[in-house]
Design an enzyme around this catalytic site. Sequence first.
Site, PDB file in Angstrom:
ATOM      1  CB  CYS A 179      -3.297 -11.750  -0.854  1.00  0.00           C
ATOM      2  SG  CYS A 179      -3.275 -12.936  -2.028  1.00  0.00           S
ATOM      3  CG  HIS A 236      -0.442 -15.117   0.263  1.00  0.00           C
ATOM      4  ND1 HIS A 236      -1.319 -14.636   0.293  1.00  0.00           N
ATOM      5  CD2 HIS A 236       0.378 -15.522   1.029  1.00  0.00           C
ATOM      6  CE1 HIS A 236      -1.471 -14.581   1.053  1.00  0.00           C
ATOM      7  NE2 HIS A 236      -0.094 -14.771   1.744  1.00  0.00           N
ATOM      8  CG  HIS A 257       0.280 -11.808   4.678  1.00  0.00           C
ATOM      9  ND1 HIS A 257       0.189 -13.858   4.882  1.00  0.00           N
ATOM     10  CD2 HIS A 257       0.662 -12.358   6.384  1.00  0.00           C
ATOM     11  CE1 HIS A 257      -0.052 -14.512   5.903  1.00  0.00           C
ATOM     12  NE2 HIS A 257       0.556 -13.763   6.673  1.00  0.00           N
TER      13      HIS A 257
END
Length: 391
Positions: free
Chosen positions: A272, A332, A344
């Site tokens: 990520c 994240h 993402h």
Amino acid sequence: MKQLKLFLGTCFLLVAGVFSGCQPDHEESHSATPLISQVKESHAPDKRVALFDITYSNDSLKGQTNLPRALGELTAKLDSAGIPYTNVVEQLPDAALEGKTHGVVTISVANIRSAPKHSAELATQATMGTPVSVLKKAGSWYLVQTPDKYISWVDAAGITLMDKNAFNQWEASPKLVFTGLLGYVYESEDKSMMVSDLTAGNLLKLLGEDRKYYQVALPDGRSGYLEKEVAMPFEEWISSRSLSDNNLISTAKNMMGVPYLWGGTSIKGVDCSGFTKTIYFLNGQVIPRDASQQVNEGELVDTEKNWDKLEVGDLLFFGRKATEDQPERIVHVGMWIGNNSFIHSRGRVRISSFDPDSPHYDEYELGRYLRTKRIRQVPSEHIIEVAKAMN
């Protein structure tokens, strides 16, 4: 009886002497440890980007560091406190490198690991042409520091070592940037044999050109031909980079479907934070490597899920909120692209939405949303221009 008392008294004194003799060293060790911790907290609070692995035992300072100023500060504190020590700390770069403390990544994507072995966790990646500082060698592995300051291990096949003069020559040479997503350098213009594969952002030395091809050299000296339509001179590329809405969105969407790879920061696979880092890199900026580092940059935009405040390029952070028993944990990150949506890498690079009526509605990420930060156009010592990072 007198002899027995004398004997017992002598034993008591000997035992007391042993313990009293040990006590000062024990106290000194404990008094040195807080000083080590103070200096480490000041100069190397994040072990991912600064090495200060030092202990005190048996009147000796041991361990290793790449921070000479921090080590000097520590020894000054020990001297001031009257704590005796022998300094046997390994200072990096290691003298055994014989001056070859510069390296340049010479394969399309170098895997950089947490320990000097292929089975170790993938910590990060670096693409061809990326300069690294070389700190030490262990077998066929080198401990290196990347432009974003990450410290990890790379296999010798991934970089070419240089002394200062050789690095200066590489730095001064005209260069090309590969602008495609995936491609190749060929041994000859007939494309009969491949010299190397290429990924977006790879940097090569320009040797010459004709109507259709550039003649190029890789950092380790291998040479070949690269089609002109998928490359441009580095200076021209840099001048074309901007953190505009269109550039950020276009770069991000060009990576749609790229698989998730823990530690990945290239078109071959991204985690990520590697994805957000790559978006910014390909548009002219080097930002910190991990989500837990990226969250410390820029300006706070939102914590209340007020999406109207967000702008393209803002970074959204997700994870676990702080409780009485546990601290907050950032796990994240994604990038806002407008229209209640963000892009993402989770499983693969994808678009998610906070709009319940959208086919991309992501209730899972909505549930663990923490905050949004704006790093675009916000000055930071931890965010540098690609032009500076690659030199």
